[in-house]
Design a protein around this motif. Structure first.
Motif, PDB file in Angstrom:
ATOM      1  N   SER A   5     -14.227   0.333  -6.919  1.00  0.00           N
ATOM      2  CA  SER A   5     -13.984   1.079  -5.683  1.00  0.00           C
ATOM      3  C   SER A   5     -13.659   0.139  -4.524  1.00  0.00           C
ATOM      4  N   LYS A   6     -14.397  -0.976  -4.433  1.00  0.00           N
ATOM      5  CA  LYS A   6     -14.119  -1.963  -3.382  1.00  0.00           C
ATOM      6  C   LYS A   6     -12.741  -2.570  -3.561  1.00  0.00           C
ATOM      7  N   CYS A   7     -12.354  -2.820  -4.799  1.00  0.00           N
ATOM      8  CA  CYS A   7     -11.037  -3.388  -5.087  1.00  0.00           C
ATOM      9  C   CYS A   7      -9.934  -2.422  -4.640  1.00  0.00           C
ATOM     10  N   ASN A   8     -10.129  -1.132  -4.925  1.00  0.00           N
ATOM     11  CA  ASN A   8      -9.137  -0.127  -4.513  1.00  0.00           C
ATOM     12  C   ASN A   8      -9.011  -0.049  -3.001  1.00  0.00           C
ATOM     13  N   SER A   9     -10.133  -0.177  -2.297  1.00  0.00           N
ATOM     14  CA  SER A   9     -10.091  -0.101  -0.835  1.00  0.00           C
ATOM     15  C   SER A   9      -9.412  -1.324  -0.224  1.00  0.00           C
ATOM     16  N   ASN A  10      -9.438  -2.462  -0.935  1.00  0.00           N
ATOM     17  CA  ASN A  10      -8.786  -3.675  -0.425  1.00  0.00           C
ATOM     18  C   ASN A  10      -7.275  -3.644  -0.630  1.00  0.00           C
ATOM     19  N   ILE A  11      -6.828  -3.019  -1.711  1.00  0.00           N
ATOM     20  CA  ILE A  11      -5.396  -2.961  -2.020  1.00  0.00           C
ATOM     21  C   ILE A  11      -4.881  -1.584  -1.598  1.00  0.00           C
ATOM     22  N   THR A  12      -4.180  -1.522  -0.471  1.00  0.00           N
ATOM     23  CA  THR A  12      -3.677  -0.255   0.052  1.00  0.00           C
ATOM     24  C   THR A  12      -2.169  -0.341   0.266  1.00  0.00           C
ATOM     25  N   PRO A  13      -1.475   0.803   0.266  1.00  0.00           N
ATOM     26  CA  PRO A  13      -0.028   0.792   0.529  1.00  0.00           C
ATOM     27  C   PRO A  13       0.313   0.212   1.894  1.00  0.00           C
TER      28      PRO A  13
END
Length: 458
Positions: free
Chosen positions: A49-57
């Motif tokens: 989840s933290k990884c997804n929040s760091n990589i954003t469009p």
């Protein structure tokens, strides 16, 4: 004889009653497998989840925006340097040209510095993310060893099989092309789709002004062909008294305002200042909802004069006929000004039309031209824009997606409610949409961020 039969039956009954009840059966289950480490799985989920929040469009689009600004700025610099060489007569004109080149070099330097900082940040993010993904992959492979019955493996096999079947089916039966859309007399043919974000920037005041608008003048004055404008609602997210200019897109991206502000009035708000975010610039004049009036104001940038045109009786204003979705209405969006290839339009609603959208052409000298009435309820719409004489309306899908769902063709009078063209948002709410026929870009102002999309015509 009967007595002999009865006696044994009584004895049998007596014996049955005296038989002790059976003991309960107890089974003991011994589980030979290791207990599943739920805490480790929870940790993996948190890390993912933290990884997804760091990589954003947004991070990708920010870099693309800076590159686009640099790409547009360099040819302009080359052109100005060539003009400087031709005009180099040692007189005042060449000095002024030299100052222009110096300013452009300064802006390009700022753009490159910001680009370098952004790229370094992305490199660090890439390195850290790669390591995190490797750790997550190793942990998941370890957790898969607990799946002794291979449930997960079978699920993966089923998913792969379903994917292959879908690919096979799509190959045999290709997706049908969308039906013809109403388009009026459009030099670009038909509006088919919209690109992903091309520009995404916080501009000069990151996070400071929630409501606003920006764009380009479709009919610019000489020397202002590359200018971009911005209006920020600086008084309570409701009102403004100036329009801010940038000499180019790259200047807007890096937040270098030249020539700066053009003020409508020294007070804010007051008579004829801006109310609401839905403003446009056309023919070197700003069109907007006049303060506290059901009228359109036109501010001439050259003469600094303001003229007004009254809207029909019963027009809803002062935040009584806003754009809305289920969770929120956008304050003071009663009047939406729009531009396209033919000029300026105003979108509003009246009590006589029971809240449905009304569309009027704004003519010059300032007056209302032809008016059209639609059957789409304004408060079920989040925004509108015009392109090639066609009104388009959007609605809120979720925090990541907006849908262009409706169109009204002013040429044929035809309405459609099923366009199904989706906008990939960079922020939850779009407070203003402006179409620029100069470059077929759709400029959105979203929670203090400026985003642009390319309109894709067939």
């Amino acid at each position: 004889m009967k007595l002999h039969v009865i006696v044994p039956l009584c004895a049998l009954f007596s014996l049955t009653q005296q038989t002790p009840s059976r003991d309960k059966c107890v089974c003991e289950l011994t589980h030979s497998e290791k207990a599943f480490p739920h805490d480790r799985l929870s940790t993996v989920e948190d890390d993912a989840s933290k990884c997804n929040s760091n990589i954003t469009p947004q991070k990708t689009v920010e870099l693309e925006s800076l590159l686009l600004g640099l790409e547009k700025r360099l040819p302009q610099l080359e052109k100005d340097v060539s003009e400087l060489k031709r005009e180099d007569d040692g007189q005042l004109s060449s000095v002024l040209s030299l100052l222009v080149v110096e300013n452009e070099l300064l802006e390009i330097k700022q753009l490159i510095n910001r680009l370098n900082i952004t790229m370094l940040g992305h490199q660090r993010l890439t390195t850290n993310t790669t390591k995190e993904l490797d750790d997550l992959r190793a942990e998941m492979q370890e957790l898969e060893t607990y799946d002794t019955m291979q449930v997960v493996k079978r699920q993966q096999d089923n998913q792969n099989l379903k994917r292959d079947l879908d690919q096979c089916r799509n190959g045999l039966y290709p997706t049908a092309q969308p039906t013809e859309q109403p388009h009026g007399h459009c030099p670009h043919s038909q509006f088919r789709n919209i690109s992903g974000p091309r520009v995404y920037t916080a501009g000069e005041y990151p996070g400071s002004y929630k409501y606003g608008a920006w764009g380009r003048d479709p009919k610019p004055a000489a020397g202002k062909e590359n200018w971009h404008w911005m209006v920020l609602l600086t008084s309570g997210n409701k009102h403004s008294n100036y329009v801010r200019f940038y000499s180019s897109l790259s200047s807007l991206i890096v937040g270098v305002s030249t020539p700066g502000n053009v003020q409508i009035h020294s007070s804010n708000p007051t008579t004829n200042t801006i109310q609401g975010p839905n403003v446009v610039l056309y023919g070197d004049a700003l069109y907007y909802n006049c303060y506290n009036q059901d009228a359109v104001c036109r501010f001439n940038l050259t003469t600094k004069g303001v003229t007004t045109v009254q809207l029909p009786k019963g027009t809803r204003f002062n935040s009584k006929g806003n754009f809305c979705h289920l969770d929120e209405c956008y304050a003071f969006t009663d009047l939406d000004l729009a531009t396209d290839e033919s000029g300026v339009w105003v979108i509003y609603t009246t009590t006589q039309d029971f809240g449905n959208i009304v569309l009027s052409k704004v003519e010059e000298p300032l007056a209302l031209g032809q008016t059209w009435r639609t059957s789409v309820y304004k408060q079920a719409v989040t925004n509108t824009f015009m392109a090639c004489g066609v009104l388009y309306a959007t609605r809120y899908v979720n925090k990541d997606t907006e849908e262009i769902f409706y169109s009204f063709d002013t040429t044929t009078g035809e309405e459609r409610f099923n366009l199904g063209i989706f906008i990939n948002k960079m922020s939850s709410n779009i407070y203003a949409l402006n179409y620029s026929p100069v470059d077929q870009m759709l400029h959105a102002y979203c929670d203090s961020y400026m985003v642009s999309y390319k309109i894709l015509f067939s």
